[in-house]
Design an enzyme around this catalytic site. Sequence first.
Site, PDB file in Angstrom:
ATOM      1  N   ARG A 192       0.785  -1.232   0.000  1.00 46.19           N
ATOM      2  CA  ARG A 192       0.000   0.000   0.000  1.00 46.19           C
ATOM      3  C   ARG A 192       0.818   1.284   0.000  1.00 46.19           C
ATOM      4  O   ARG A 192       0.449   2.266  -0.628  1.00 46.19           O
ATOM      5  CB  ARG A 192      -0.835   0.002   1.266  1.00 46.19           C
ATOM      6  CG  ARG A 192      -2.249  -0.021   0.966  1.00 46.19           C
ATOM      7  CD  ARG A 192      -3.003  -0.104   2.221  1.00 46.19           C
ATOM      8  NE  ARG A 192      -3.971  -1.156   2.007  1.00 46.19           N
ATOM      9  CZ  ARG A 192      -4.818  -1.550   2.927  1.00 46.19           C
ATOM     10  NH1 ARG A 192      -4.788  -1.016   4.122  1.00 46.19           N
ATOM     11  NH2 ARG A 192      -5.695  -2.471   2.646  1.00 46.19           N
ATOM     12  N   ARG A 217       1.357  -1.745   7.180  1.00 45.94           N
ATOM     13  CA  ARG A 217       0.482  -2.897   7.442  1.00 45.94           C
ATOM     14  C   ARG A 217       0.090  -3.636   6.170  1.00 45.94           C
ATOM     15  O   ARG A 217      -0.261  -3.014   5.159  1.00 45.94           O
ATOM     16  CB  ARG A 217      -0.783  -2.396   8.142  1.00 45.94           C
ATOM     17  CG  ARG A 217      -1.752  -3.475   8.527  1.00 45.94           C
ATOM     18  CD  ARG A 217      -2.928  -2.862   9.260  1.00 45.94           C
ATOM     19  NE  ARG A 217      -3.672  -1.994   8.375  1.00 45.94           N
ATOM     20  CZ  ARG A 217      -4.712  -2.383   7.656  1.00 45.94           C
ATOM     21  NH1 ARG A 217      -5.138  -3.621   7.726  1.00 45.94           N
ATOM     22  NH2 ARG A 217      -5.339  -1.522   6.886  1.00 45.94           N
TER      23      ARG A 217
END
Length: 520
Positions: free
Chosen positions: A289, A387
């Site tokens: 991401r 994450r």
Amino acid sequence: MKKVFDVIIIGTGISGLSNAIYLKEMGMDTLVITKNDEISESNTYYAQGGIIAKKEDDTASSLSKDILNAGCYYNNLSAVKHFSETGPGLVFDFLIDKIGVNFSKDENNKIDYTEEAAHSNRRIVHYEDHTGDKIIEDLIAYAKKIGVSILNSHTAIDLITNNHHSKDCQELYKKREVMGVYVLNNLESTVDTILANYVIIASGGAGNLYQHTTNPASATGDGVSMAYRAGADIINSEFIQFHPTSLFHRDIKRFLISESLRGEGAKLINHKGEEFMQNYSHLKELAPRDVVARAMYEEMSKSGEEYMFLDISHNYKGKVPVEERFSHIFRTCQKGGIDIRTEPIPVVPAAHYFCGGIKVDLNGRTSLKNLYAIGEVSCTGLHGANRLASTSLLEGLVWARNAAEHIKGNFQQMKVSRLNNIPDWDSPEFREEFDPLLIKQDFQAIKLTMWNYAGIIRTKKGLDRAKSDLNYYSHRIMKFYREAKLNKSIIELRNAIITASIIVDSAMHNSKSLGCHFVK
Ligand code: SIN
């Protein structure tokens, strides 16, 4: 003598509710509070993509590898190992078999596994594209069925500690211990002293400190701020994860366009209709991401455009129709005049997840005695510098169980004589009612500062500027807090300025770009 709970839990996302269910079934006298009017309102409620679950052809070591790759090997290795080995099975044991969550099925009526960026296996179970609300509604129904006590519209103000609050000066010389929470009843404007042997903070994230976010308005960094004021260790706060794709629309704000669209084939394109992710990573749309969010930012800066597009109309790989697989996104975009079956979706990056937080061990224990933290507000070290998608709901669940088991196994009742020395909240007779516009203005200032100077790409100059602007607001907000009649918004504003300052300080102290902390 006031009532003393075994445990008080602050927050009603997946971690708070699961923890309450575990504790209740262990026979503990537990109270859950939420500042929101709706019990369901939490970051979890808005989770779209899904939750990692056990799968026959998957292994703990391959999951660990993906988590470490996404997290730039800055992760806590024991947290990664524990999560990968014990987490995926819990989805079946707890959510499916006990709570009864009915995840989406494939054409053979088997659980449907989907893919998201940086995963080497299709290991994510989901409920269409609105997994979070399904989980929360089922958890609330179960919690009510077994008689968990939940108070809505109750805002935690401060943790009560022996060192800070006891009337017995000898407590000052003892190790710091948390003994409960001062809580505002939002509707009656009164403050309750809620005493408890253990306090669990499960209050979620801080996305709402940024101008653009996928989080609900309630994500104001409350837990981090409260724990920091009580003296708990806070770590990794520079690692704010930006989701690459939130909807760019004049009237629809804070709306996530799930990464699972990219997992099912959607492509990012610019205003000329050209794909660009091949210029940033060989994994293209399925890169971690942080890489995709920065690519979006670069493309927007280069072209001067305010947004890019995500197109699922040409490359969809799924078996069920797009409007069914992504029913929530389909309907929301349709309301905004966009048909995702035939046209690309305008998207921008937005603050999504706080990878840092209150430092905890494998049992959710913080550095303060009797204080635990679970879910997004905590930092287990699982996520490292960035994450991996769809790990957060499961992290909340795993640590909810661990904290409950640890408390049950080590339970100690606090002495009544010590609790009797905790005074009630001191509310001065007269406090001013402030115009809500003032609070809104200060909040907006924090959000813009954080977005512009402590956002996706940071510079030393920008962070310096953020620091001095936040110092200025902080002075004004603290004065305001001391003089104003307490309400939820003022408590949130105080929490927001403290957590924003913690984020900026951490970013200033880490000059090395890593994962979602990128300094130019
Ligand atoms: C998404 O659906 O893209 C969000 C999933 C996550 O943040 O883990």
